[in-house]
Structure formats: structure tokens, C-alpha cells
Write a protein that holds these residues in place. Structure first.
Motif, PDB file in Angstrom:
ATOM      1  N   LEU A 133      39.534  48.181  52.521  1.00 17.83           N
ATOM      2  CA  LEU A 133      40.408  49.339  52.603  1.00 17.83           C
ATOM      3  C   LEU A 133      41.432  49.382  51.482  1.00 17.83           C
ATOM      4  O   LEU A 133      42.087  48.407  51.170  1.00 17.83           O
ATOM      5  CB  LEU A 133      41.130  49.371  53.952  1.00 17.83           C
ATOM      6  N   ASN A 134      41.513  50.556  50.899  1.00 17.87           N
ATOM      7  CA  ASN A 134      42.547  50.894  49.930  1.00 17.87           C
ATOM      8  C   ASN A 134      42.849  49.797  48.916  1.00 17.87           C
ATOM      9  O   ASN A 134      43.947  49.263  48.869  1.00 17.87           O
ATOM     10  CB  ASN A 134      43.839  51.267  50.676  1.00 17.87           C
ATOM     11  N   PRO A 135      41.891  49.392  48.080  1.00 20.88           N
ATOM     12  CA  PRO A 135      42.169  48.359  47.089  1.00 20.88           C
ATOM     13  C   PRO A 135      43.226  48.836  46.093  1.00 20.88           C
ATOM     14  O   PRO A 135      43.278  50.011  45.739  1.00 20.88           O
ATOM     15  CB  PRO A 135      40.817  48.171  46.392  1.00 20.88           C
ATOM     16  N   VAL A 136      44.058  47.917  45.649  1.00 21.39           N
ATOM     17  CA  VAL A 136      45.079  48.244  44.654  1.00 21.39           C
ATOM     18  C   VAL A 136      44.411  48.283  43.282  1.00 21.39           C
ATOM     19  O   VAL A 136      43.727  47.335  42.895  1.00 21.39           O
ATOM     20  CB  VAL A 136      46.202  47.194  44.666  1.00 21.39           C
ATOM     21  N   PRO A 137      44.562  49.372  42.524  1.00 23.01           N
ATOM     22  CA  PRO A 137      43.919  49.421  41.206  1.00 23.01           C
ATOM     23  C   PRO A 137      44.469  48.339  40.291  1.00 23.01           C
ATOM     24  O   PRO A 137      45.643  47.947  40.414  1.00 23.01           O
ATOM     25  CB  PRO A 137      44.284  50.823  40.698  1.00 23.01           C
ATOM     26  N   GLY A 185      36.204  37.662  29.979  1.00 25.35           N
ATOM     27  CA  GLY A 185      34.881  38.279  30.056  1.00 25.35           C
ATOM     28  C   GLY A 185      34.454  38.712  31.444  1.00 25.35           C
ATOM     29  O   GLY A 185      33.429  39.374  31.592  1.00 25.35           O
ATOM     30  N   GLU A 186      35.218  38.342  32.479  1.00 32.93           N
ATOM     31  CA  GLU A 186      34.858  38.736  33.851  1.00 32.93           C
ATOM     32  C   GLU A 186      35.493  40.083  34.172  1.00 32.93           C
ATOM     33  O   GLU A 186      36.721  40.232  34.097  1.00 32.93           O
ATOM     34  CB  GLU A 186      35.325  37.682  34.860  1.00 32.93           C
ATOM     35  N   PRO A 187      34.691  41.108  34.526  1.00 33.52           N
ATOM     36  CA  PRO A 187      35.244  42.429  34.830  1.00 33.52           C
ATOM     37  C   PRO A 187      36.147  42.388  36.063  1.00 33.52           C
ATOM     38  O   PRO A 187      35.914  41.621  37.000  1.00 33.52           O
ATOM     39  CB  PRO A 187      34.006  43.301  35.071  1.00 33.52           C
ATOM     40  N   VAL A 188      37.184  43.216  36.065  1.00 35.36           N
ATOM     41  CA  VAL A 188      38.166  43.253  37.146  1.00 35.36           C
ATOM     42  C   VAL A 188      38.078  44.617  37.841  1.00 35.36           C
ATOM     43  O   VAL A 188      38.225  45.665  37.196  1.00 35.36           O
ATOM     44  CB  VAL A 188      39.595  43.023  36.614  1.00 35.36           C
ATOM     45  N   ALA A 189      37.827  44.597  39.146  1.00 38.67           N
ATOM     46  CA  ALA A 189      37.680  45.837  39.911  1.00 38.67           C
ATOM     47  C   ALA A 189      38.982  46.288  40.560  1.00 38.67           C
ATOM     48  O   ALA A 189      39.240  47.480  40.682  1.00 38.67           O
ATOM     49  CB  ALA A 189      36.609  45.670  40.996  1.00 38.67           C
ATOM     50  N   ASP A 190      39.806  45.347  40.984  1.00 40.04           N
ATOM     51  CA  ASP A 190      41.065  45.706  41.630  1.00 40.04           C
ATOM     52  C   ASP A 190      42.101  44.613  41.390  1.00 40.04           C
ATOM     53  O   ASP A 190      41.780  43.533  40.883  1.00 40.04           O
ATOM     54  CB  ASP A 190      40.880  45.969  43.129  1.00 40.04           C
ATOM     55  N   TYR A 191      43.342  44.895  41.786  1.00 41.35           N
ATOM     56  CA  TYR A 191      44.430  43.974  41.453  1.00 41.35           C
ATOM     57  C   TYR A 191      44.326  42.658  42.228  1.00 41.35           C
ATOM     58  O   TYR A 191      44.721  41.605  41.722  1.00 41.35           O
ATOM     59  CB  TYR A 191      45.776  44.640  41.734  1.00 41.35           C
ATOM     60  N   GLN A 193      41.611  41.083  43.003  1.00 42.86           N
ATOM     61  CA  GLN A 193      40.659  40.246  42.266  1.00 42.86           C
ATOM     62  C   GLN A 193      41.331  39.629  41.043  1.00 42.86           C
ATOM     63  O   GLN A 193      41.120  38.456  40.720  1.00 42.86           O
ATOM     64  CB  GLN A 193      39.453  41.075  41.832  1.00 42.86           C
ATOM     65  N   PHE A 194      42.167  40.418  40.342  1.00 50.70           N
ATOM     66  CA  PHE A 194      42.895  39.906  39.172  1.00 50.70           C
ATOM     67  C   PHE A 194      43.819  38.754  39.562  1.00 50.70           C
ATOM     68  O   PHE A 194      43.886  37.729  38.876  1.00 50.70           O
ATOM     69  CB  PHE A 194      43.685  41.047  38.536  1.00 50.70           C
ATOM     70  N   GLN A 195      44.532  38.921  40.692  1.00 45.63           N
ATOM     71  CA  GLN A 195      45.429  37.857  41.160  1.00 45.63           C
ATOM     72  C   GLN A 195      44.662  36.569  41.469  1.00 45.63           C
ATOM     73  O   GLN A 195      45.211  35.471  41.325  1.00 45.63           O
ATOM     74  CB  GLN A 195      46.185  38.327  42.413  1.00 45.63           C
ATOM     75  N   GLN A 196      43.429  36.710  41.913  1.00 47.16           N
ATOM     76  CA  GLN A 196      42.620  35.526  42.222  1.00 47.16           C
ATOM     77  C   GLN A 196      42.038  34.892  40.961  1.00 47.16           C
ATOM     78  O   GLN A 196      41.895  33.667  40.876  1.00 47.16           O
ATOM     79  CB  GLN A 196      41.489  35.922  43.178  1.00 47.16           C
ATOM     80  N   LEU A 197      41.715  35.724  39.967  1.00 44.43           N
ATOM     81  CA  LEU A 197      41.103  35.216  38.743  1.00 44.43           C
ATOM     82  C   LEU A 197      42.086  34.407  37.899  1.00 44.43           C
ATOM     83  O   LEU A 197      41.707  33.388  37.312  1.00 44.43           O
ATOM     84  CB  LEU A 197      40.551  36.375  37.900  1.00 44.43           C
TER      85      LEU A 197
END
Length: 448
Positions: A216-220, A248-254, A256-260
Motif C-alpha cells: 500500500l501507498n509506497p513512498v516514491p 546499479g540496482e534499480p530503486v522502485a520506492d523509498y 527499498q532505497f533505505q534498505q539498499l
């Protein structure tokens, strides 16, 4: 323990309000039909508080808060003073007895409408129905893409995530293909079908939601704030940058970025990012630091903050709020009857039933979200109580109404023997239902 006591407190508030309103319906109509009320009780068992009113009715709050009752003058329960026979329940015309019995569920419906109306007047804060899909999930295979906004489900327009969730939950019970309209980041609308028929039978809605894979409602992945003096600022990142990839790893939402960031920085603090700035892709090199940020535990950080989820609020004026309350009550009623039918036919699992523990947990959660959400919860529970009490099960209001309908048809009351047998059958059904709901609560809370 705070959550436990909060759940207990809000359960008592919920039951206290709804049971009082239900029993007041019986009481109020009984008095206006000329029936003497001996006792008005909220709860069962021994009284912890009581007083005698000027009308001679004993008002009490009892120790077991799981219901209540209105005790009326009734010849079936003992001798009646000849001077009071005109106030005795069974002596009244059958239409008056029907009105008295139906008043409890009727007042629950009135409460439901009033609670929904007030909720829509106050405005219920929510979030926009923007979603993504877990990899290899049913939603992903159906074509849901990161950032899709749900426009409609099964041809019903939705404006918030809660609207979407309610519609999805009832569709999951039936496990039939579900048409969904979404609008992507490119502004184009797409027609999709969620193949809910591929879900295995006999599971709860929660498990179906996990298999569906909608987030639900992923943060961009857009940077709202770059903290001065931190690695991101030193590496040239600016507020408004959309993160395209990290190493090189694509980021779909924020999220995921916080985890990467900590995952990749643990191998090498130097991170290679690509950001979208005004339509131009820019490569940035940022060296993460192992430190505490804003009082959080020590971790690999670069010093940025993401954008908040997109808010959505439903709020109407008095007239439109009443229309919305009527529509929401009608939708809830039809969905509840559909769910009962699906459970009886075996299409939906009885694992979806909730008891006192489940109600207490949701009561606490909704109360913590503010008054409009708690009103929404009270309205839905009140509607469920009205529908449950109208089911033709002896010992419930619906069972008594069935007896009176039979009396209207045959011209005489149902025999005492039939009523006694009905009482036993009704109690058995009721205890079975309550036991199953309680078992589901225990399993969800402690064993899942």
C-alpha cells in the motif's frame, strides 16, 4: 502491556456504547407499547452498580460486559399481578411484540448511520491508493507496476487506500477474477484483472493479501530533504532528486532505497547513485557514514529524508455526508450478507471470523488513529451486531421475530415445547460460532 490495557479499555468502551444503544432500542419501544420494563442491564451476571428509577425499572451494569438485556414483565416467567396484566409482554398484539424485538437491531442501524455521518463530517484522514507489487506475486504478474494509482475496483471508484482495501478484502473471500483500473506514472490508465481464482481455498483474507502482494501507498524514491554537512550534501545530491539506482540496482520506492544503503555500504561505504534531476540522469558518488542520525541506532547513513506518503481525506458537508453514510451502510450490509452466504456455501473460510480479542485489537488500533477512524470502527461493529441479531437463530432477536411471523401465519403462538427446543438449538449454534471466533483470535494472535 500498554497495548493490552489499551485493547481492553477500548473494547469496554465499544461494547458499552453499542450494547447500551441496542438495549435502549428494546426499552424505548417497549415503554411506548405499554410494556412494563423490570430491568435494563448492560452486561450479564452480578451487578456492580444498580439503581431503581422513578418508573420502577432497575438499571444496572453487570460484571460480564459481553452483551446486555431488557427484562420485561412476562407471564411465561411467573405469575403476573392482575393489576399489571395490561403491561405484560405476551398480552400485546403480535405487531407490537415484533416492533419491540426489532427495535434493538433497528437502533444499531440508526447508530451506524449516525456514526458514519459524523465521521464523514469530521473527515477521515487516509492515504492515496498508490501501490506497488512484490516480485513474482499475483499482483505483479497481473501487471501492477510501482507507483500505480488504483482508480477503480470491479467498476467501483476508489479514492483512498482504505476504500481499495475494503473492496479487495471482500473480493478475496470469493476468489474470483477481479477487474482493476490503475493509472501509471505516465498518466495513462490501464485495465487489469487480478486472478484471485488462483488463490488456494480455505485461508484467511490476511494470508490472501500476502499472496496477492500489493504494497500500500509506497513512498516514491524522491529526496525531500538533504541534511547539511552529511555525505549526500557533500556528494552533490539535492532535494527533489529521484533516485534511479544504487550501485546499479534499480530503486522502485523509498523504502527499498533505505534498505539498499546500509546493505551495500556494509560491503563498501562508497556508493554510486544515479538520480533523475528535471529529466536528466546524473551519476553521483556518495560515501556513507556509520553513525546515528536523529537519535536512531547507529547505521550506515547518507543524510537524506524521503517524501511523506500522499495524503487523502474524505470529508463532506452535512447533506452529502448523509448520502455517503447511507451508501456506506448499504455497501457494508450487502457485503456482510454476501460473506455469510459464502461461508455457509463453503466458498469462504470461517478463518475470517473474529471474536472478542480481534475486536479489542482493532478497537485499540482505530482509537489510536483518531476519532473519525474510531467512529468508522464503531459503525461497522454496530452494523455487524444488527445483522447478527437479525439472523433467524433462536435466542437472538431474529429467532424471536421468526416465531412472531409464524404466529401471524398460523394465528396462534408457537408452542412452548418448540420454543424450548429452539432455545437449545440456538444456544448450541451461538456457542459454536463464538468458540470458532475465539479459536481464530487465539491462532492469529499467538500461533501465526
Amino acid at each position: 502491556m500498554t497495548s493490552f490495557f489499551g485493547s481492553v479499555f477500548w473494547l469496554l468502551v465499544t461494547l458499552g456504547v453499542l450494547v447500551t444503544f441496542h438495549e435502549f432500542g428494546h426499552y424505548w419501544v417497549a415503554r411506548r407499547c405499554g410494556v412494563k420494563v423490570l430491568r435494563f442491564s448492560v452486561g450479564f451476571g452480578n451487578a456492580i452498580w444498580k439503581r431503581i428509577g422513578r418508573d420502577g425499572t432497575e438499571y444496572q451494569i453487570a460484571a460480564i460486559p459481553l452483551g446486555g438485556y431488557v427484562k420485561m414483565l412476562d407471564a411465561r416467567e411467573g405469575e403476573v399481578d392482575p393489576a399489571l396484566r395490561d403491561q405484560e409482554f405476551t398480552s400485546k398484539p403480535v405487531w407490537k411484540r415484533i416492533a419491540i424485538v426489532a427495535a434493538g437491531p433497528g437502533f444499531n442501524l440508526i447508530f451506524t448511520l449516525a456514526a458514519f455521518w459524523l465521521m464523514f463530517m469530521l473527515g477521515r484522514p487516509d492515504v492515496a491508493p498508490i501501490v506497488t507489487a512484490a516480485p513474482h506475486s499475483i499482483a505483479a504478474e497481473a501487471g501492477i507496476q510501482p507507483g500505480d494509482r488504483i482508480i477503480s475496483i470491479d467498476d467501483h471508484a476508489v479514492a483512498t487506500w482504505s476504500d481499495s482495501l475494503d473492496t479487495l478484502a471482500y473480493a478475496l473471500l470469493g476468489r474470483v477474477p477481479l477487474p482493476v483500473t490503475v493509472r501509471g506514472n505516465d498518466g495513462r490508465s490501464r485495465q487489469l484483472v487480478l486472478p484471485l481464482n488462483e488463490l488456494p481455498p480455505g485461508q484467511s483474507v490476511d494470508k490472501y493479501m500476502d499472496k496477492l502482494g500489493l504494497d500500500l501507498n509506497p513512498v516514491p524514491p524522491i529526496v525531500a530533504t538533504v541534511l547539511p554537512g552529511k555525505p549526500a550534501a557533500e556528494g552533490g545530491m539535492r532535494g527533489g532528486d529521484r533516485i534511479v539506482s544504487v550501485n546499479g540496482e534499480p530503486v522502485a520506492d523509498y523504502v527499498q532505497f533505505q534498505q539498499l544503503v546500509p546493505k551495500l555500504a556494509a560491503t563498501s561505504p562508497q556508493l554510486h547513485l544515479v538520480v533523475d534531476r528535471g529529466g536528466t540522469k546524473l551519476p553521483l558518488t556518495i560515501t556513507a557514514r556509520h553513525e546515528s542520525l536523529d537519535g536512531q541506532p547507529v547505521s550506515w547513513v547518507i543524510g537524506v529524508q524521503g517524501m511523506p506518503r500522499e495524503p487523502a481525506i474524505i470529508q463532506y458537508g452535512p447533506w452529502r455526508a448523509m448520502g455517503a453514510a447511507l451508501q456506506t451502510t448499504w455497501d457494508g450490509t450487502t457485503r456482510t450478507f454476501n460473506m455469510i452466504g459464502q461461508m455457509l456455501s463453503g466458498k469462504a473460510s470461517t478463518n475470517n471470523l473474529s471474536g472478542v480479542i480481534g475486536i479489542a485489537q482493532v478497537a485499540n488500533a482505530s482509537a489510536s488513529m483518531g476519532l473519525p477512524w474510531f467512529l468508522n470502527f464503531l459503525a461497522m461493529v454496530s452494523l455487524s451486531l444488527a445483522i447478527l441479531n437479525l439472523l433467524p437463530i433462536p435466542v437472538l432477536d431474529g429467532g424471536h421475530l421468526l416465531y412472531y411471523v409464524v404466529e401471524l401465519i398460523k394465528g396462534s403462538p408457537v408452542s412452548e415445547q418448540v420454543m424450548i427446543v429452539g432455545q437449545y438449538i440456538g444456544l448450541a449454534l451461538l456457542f459454536t460460532l463464538m468458540g470458532l471466533a475465539f479459536f481464530n483470535d487465539i491462532h492469529r494472535t499467538f500461533l501465526s
